[in-house]
Design a protein around this motif. Structure first.
Motif, PDB file in Angstrom:
ATOM      1  N   ALA A   1       0.806  -1.226   0.000  1.00  0.00           N
ATOM      2  CA  ALA A   1       0.000   0.000   0.000  1.00  0.00           C
ATOM      3  C   ALA A   1       0.837   1.274   0.000  1.00  0.00           C
ATOM      4  N   THR A   2       2.141   1.156   0.221  1.00  0.00           N
ATOM      5  CA  THR A   2       3.007   2.338   0.145  1.00  0.00           C
ATOM      6  C   THR A   2       3.890   2.310  -1.102  1.00  0.00           C
ATOM      7  N   GLY A   3       3.654   1.347  -1.981  1.00  0.00           N
ATOM      8  CA  GLY A   3       4.449   1.224  -3.198  1.00  0.00           C
ATOM      9  C   GLY A   3       3.868   2.024  -4.352  1.00  0.00           C
ATOM     10  N   HIS A   4       4.508   1.916  -5.510  1.00  0.00           N
ATOM     11  CA  HIS A   4       4.104   2.703  -6.680  1.00  0.00           C
ATOM     12  C   HIS A   4       2.680   2.368  -7.116  1.00  0.00           C
ATOM     13  N   LEU A   5       2.413   1.084  -7.357  1.00  0.00           N
ATOM     14  CA  LEU A   5       1.061   0.692  -7.757  1.00  0.00           C
ATOM     15  C   LEU A   5       0.134   0.616  -6.563  1.00  0.00           C
TER      16      LEU A   5
ATOM     17  N   SER B   1      -7.384   4.583   7.715  1.00  0.00           N
ATOM     18  CA  SER B   1      -7.207   3.142   7.523  1.00  0.00           C
ATOM     19  C   SER B   1      -6.396   2.516   8.657  1.00  0.00           C
ATOM     20  N   THR B   2      -6.578   1.228   8.825  1.00  0.00           N
ATOM     21  CA  THR B   2      -5.777   0.462   9.772  1.00  0.00           C
ATOM     22  C   THR B   2      -4.488   0.036   9.085  1.00  0.00           C
ATOM     23  N   ILE B   3      -3.378   0.108   9.815  1.00  0.00           N
ATOM     24  CA  ILE B   3      -2.079  -0.300   9.276  1.00  0.00           C
ATOM     25  C   ILE B   3      -1.628  -1.559  10.008  1.00  0.00           C
ATOM     26  N   VAL B   4      -1.250  -2.582   9.244  1.00  0.00           N
ATOM     27  CA  VAL B   4      -0.743  -3.802   9.866  1.00  0.00           C
ATOM     28  C   VAL B   4       0.600  -4.168   9.237  1.00  0.00           C
ATOM     29  N   PRO B   5       1.553  -4.613  10.062  1.00  0.00           N
ATOM     30  CA  PRO B   5       2.852  -5.027   9.521  1.00  0.00           C
ATOM     31  C   PRO B   5       2.767  -6.448   8.971  1.00  0.00           C
ATOM     32  N   ILE B   6       3.431  -6.690   7.844  1.00  0.00           N
ATOM     33  CA  ILE B   6       3.513  -8.050   7.299  1.00  0.00           C
ATOM     34  C   ILE B   6       4.933  -8.336   6.826  1.00  0.00           C
TER      35      ILE B   6
ATOM     36  N   ALA C   1      -4.205  -1.428   5.327  1.00  0.00           N
ATOM     37  CA  ALA C   1      -2.968  -1.393   4.549  1.00  0.00           C
ATOM     38  C   ALA C   1      -1.956  -2.326   5.199  1.00  0.00           C
ATOM     39  N   ALA C   2      -1.541  -3.350   4.447  1.00  0.00           N
ATOM     40  CA  ALA C   2      -0.539  -4.300   4.932  1.00  0.00           C
ATOM     41  C   ALA C   2       0.815  -3.884   4.370  1.00  0.00           C
ATOM     42  N   VAL C   3       1.731  -3.509   5.255  1.00  0.00           N
ATOM     43  CA  VAL C   3       3.001  -2.916   4.807  1.00  0.00           C
ATOM     44  C   VAL C   3       4.183  -3.551   5.523  1.00  0.00           C
ATOM     45  N   HIS C   4       5.337  -3.433   4.907  1.00  0.00           N
ATOM     46  CA  HIS C   4       6.566  -3.943   5.532  1.00  0.00           C
ATOM     47  C   HIS C   4       7.125  -2.945   6.532  1.00  0.00           C
ATOM     48  N   THR C   5       7.024  -1.656   6.203  1.00  0.00           N
ATOM     49  CA  THR C   5       7.570  -0.612   7.076  1.00  0.00           C
ATOM     50  C   THR C   5       6.431   0.293   7.528  1.00  0.00           C
ATOM     51  N   VAL C   6       5.995   0.094   8.757  1.00  0.00           N
ATOM     52  CA  VAL C   6       4.824   0.810   9.278  1.00  0.00           C
ATOM     53  C   VAL C   6       5.042   2.320   9.278  1.00  0.00           C
ATOM     54  N   SER C   7       6.275   2.757   9.530  1.00  0.00           N
ATOM     55  CA  SER C   7       6.557   4.190   9.619  1.00  0.00           C
ATOM     56  C   SER C   7       6.306   4.915   8.302  1.00  0.00           C
TER      57      SER C   7
ATOM     58  N   ASP D   1       6.919 -14.642   6.258  1.00  0.00           N
ATOM     59  CA  ASP D   1       6.468 -15.092   7.582  1.00  0.00           C
ATOM     60  C   ASP D   1       4.962 -15.317   7.507  1.00  0.00           C
ATOM     61  N   GLU D   2       4.576 -16.565   7.320  1.00  0.00           N
ATOM     62  CA  GLU D   2       3.162 -16.883   7.114  1.00  0.00           C
ATOM     63  C   GLU D   2       2.299 -16.443   8.286  1.00  0.00           C
ATOM     64  N   ASP D   3       2.813 -16.564   9.502  1.00  0.00           N
ATOM     65  CA  ASP D   3       2.018 -16.190  10.672  1.00  0.00           C
ATOM     66  C   ASP D   3       1.651 -14.713  10.647  1.00  0.00           C
ATOM     67  N   SER D   4       2.580 -13.864  10.201  1.00  0.00           N
ATOM     68  CA  SER D   4       2.283 -12.427  10.132  1.00  0.00           C
ATOM     69  C   SER D   4       1.180 -12.165   9.114  1.00  0.00           C
ATOM     70  N   LEU D   5       1.148 -12.964   8.061  1.00  0.00           N
ATOM     71  CA  LEU D   5       0.118 -12.810   7.031  1.00  0.00           C
ATOM     72  C   LEU D   5      -1.238 -13.279   7.541  1.00  0.00           C
ATOM     73  N   VAL D   6      -1.267 -14.402   8.227  1.00  0.00           N
ATOM     74  CA  VAL D   6      -2.526 -14.907   8.780  1.00  0.00           C
ATOM     75  C   VAL D   6      -3.130 -13.876   9.720  1.00  0.00           C
ATOM     76  N   SER D   7      -2.300 -13.321  10.581  1.00  0.00           N
ATOM     77  CA  SER D   7      -2.763 -12.321  11.541  1.00  0.00           C
ATOM     78  C   SER D   7      -3.334 -11.099  10.829  1.00  0.00           C
TER      79      SER D   7
END
Length: 286
Positions: free
Chosen positions: A8-12, A47-52, A31-37, A56-62
Motif C-alpha cells: 500500500a506504500t508502493g508505486h502501484l 485506515s488500519t495499518i498492519v505489519p507483514i 494497509a498491509a506494509v513492511h515498514t509501518v513508519s 512469515d506466514e504467521d504475520s500474514l494470517v494475523s
C-alpha cells in the motif's frame, strides 16, 4: 466489505489505495506494509495499518483475519523463486484466515515460452490460484508507461530509443489507469468473478519506430530507433544488478510476447485507457 491491500506504500499499491478510498470508506481498508513508519499518511486517512512479512506466514494470517477481499500486489523481488515462495505463503495464509476473495496482480509476460526473468512467477500465479481452492481474480498489466517520462531526457540526448526488440511492438498502461481499474474491480462484486482474468492495456501497441515518433512529438526533439544488443542493454542498465532482468524483458518483447492489446480496461471502466501520447504530454515537462 473489508479490504486488505499489500504494497500500500508502493508505486502501484499506493495508487490503488487512493483510488479505492474514493469508492469505499477508508475505514474499511487495511494497509498491509513492511515498514509501518512509511504508512502514517494512510493511518491519518482513516485506515488500519498492519505489519507483514511475506516470508512469515504467521504475520500474514494475523493481518488477513476478518478481511473479505485481499488485494495482492507482489513484492519487488527480482527473483521468481522468491516471489513464488512469497505467493505460497500468501495463499496458505489467505486460506487459514478465510479470506473471501483474492484479487492479484499479474503481468502480460506470463507465456510458457517467455524468457523474462519473472515470467516463471507470472505464469505460476494463475495456475497456482486455480488449484488453491480460493476464490480469485487476476489483473494482468501491460508494461507501465510511467518510466518513459523520466527516461525521455536520456532518449533526447541519445537521439534514439535503444530497446532491443527489433520489429516487434510493445503495449503500455499507466499506473494511474491500472490503479483505477484495480479499485473498480475490487469494489464491484459483479466484477470480482472467480477465475476471471482481466488484461489491462491501452487500445494500441507500438513498434519502436512508432514509439520514437510519439516520443519525438512529446519531447519536441527528433528521436529515432537504433537498438543495441541484449547484452549491451544489460550492461548499460545494470544499476542495482537489474541489467539482466531488464534485458530479459526486452528479449520477450523482441519475440512478440509483450504486444498484447485488450479491451478489458474499457469493459471495466466504460472508456478506453488514456492514450500513450496524451499520458506523456500530461506528465512530461522539458
Amino acid at each position: 466489505m473489508k479490504y486488505i491491500l499489500t504494497g500500500a506504500t508502493g508505486h502501484l499499491g499506493g495508487q490503488i489505495y487512493q483510488e479505492l478510498i474514493k469508492l469505499v470508506s477508508s475505514h474499511d481498508v487495511t494497509a498491509a506494509v513492511h515498514t509501518v513508519s512509511k504508512a502514517n499518511h494512510l493511518k491519518e486517512a482513516g485506515s488500519t495499518i498492519v505489519p507483514i512479512d511475506f516470508l512469515d506466514e504467521d504475520s500474514l494470517v494475523s493481518a488477513f483475519k476478518n478481511q473479505d477481499v485481499l488485494i495482492y500486489v507482489p513484492s519487488k523481488s527480482h527473483s521468481s523463486f522468491s516471489r513464488v515462495s512469497e505467493l505460497e505463503n500468501v495463499i496458505e495464509a489467505a486460506k487459514k484466515a478465510n479470506i473471501g476473495h483474492m484479487l492479484a496482480m499479474g503481468f502480460i509476460a506470463d507465456q510458457i515460452n517467455n524468457p523474462f526473468d519473472l515470467s516463471a512467477f507470472y505464469g505460476y500465479l494463475p495456475r497456482r490460484l486455480a488449484s488453491s481452492g480460493l476464490s480469485y481474480t487476476i489483473i494482468r498489466n501491460a508494461l507501465y508507461a510511467d518510466p518513459l517520462v523520466p527516461y525521455l531526457p536520456e532518449l533526447i540526448e541519445r537521439k534514439n530509443i535503444i530497446y532491443p526488440v527489433g520489429k516487434e511492438a510493445l503495449t503500455f498502461i499507466s499506473l494511474k489507469d491500472s490503479a483505477k481499474a484495480f479499485a473498480k474491480v475490487a469494489a464491484t462484486k459483479e466484477l470480482l468473478k472467480n477465475g476471471k482474468i482481466y488484461t489491462f492495456t491501452q487500445t494500441k501497441n507500438y513498434t519502436m519506430p512508432q514509439l520514437a515518433e510519439v516520443l519525438s512529438d512529446v519531447a519536441k526533439s527528433k528521436i529515432g530507433y537504433q537498438p543495441v544488443t541484449l547484452a549491451e542493454f544489460a550492461q548499460i542498465y545494470n544499476e542495482g544488478n537489474e541489467g539482466n532482468m531488464l534485458s530479459s524483458m526486452y528479449d520477450a518483447g523482441g519475440r512478440g510476447l509483450l504486444s498484447e492489446v485488450s479491451l478489458d480496461y474499457q469493459s471495466v471502466m466504460g472508456h478506453p485507457a488514456q492514450d500513450l501520447e496524451e499520458f506523456l504530454k500530461e506528465n512530461y515537462q522539458a
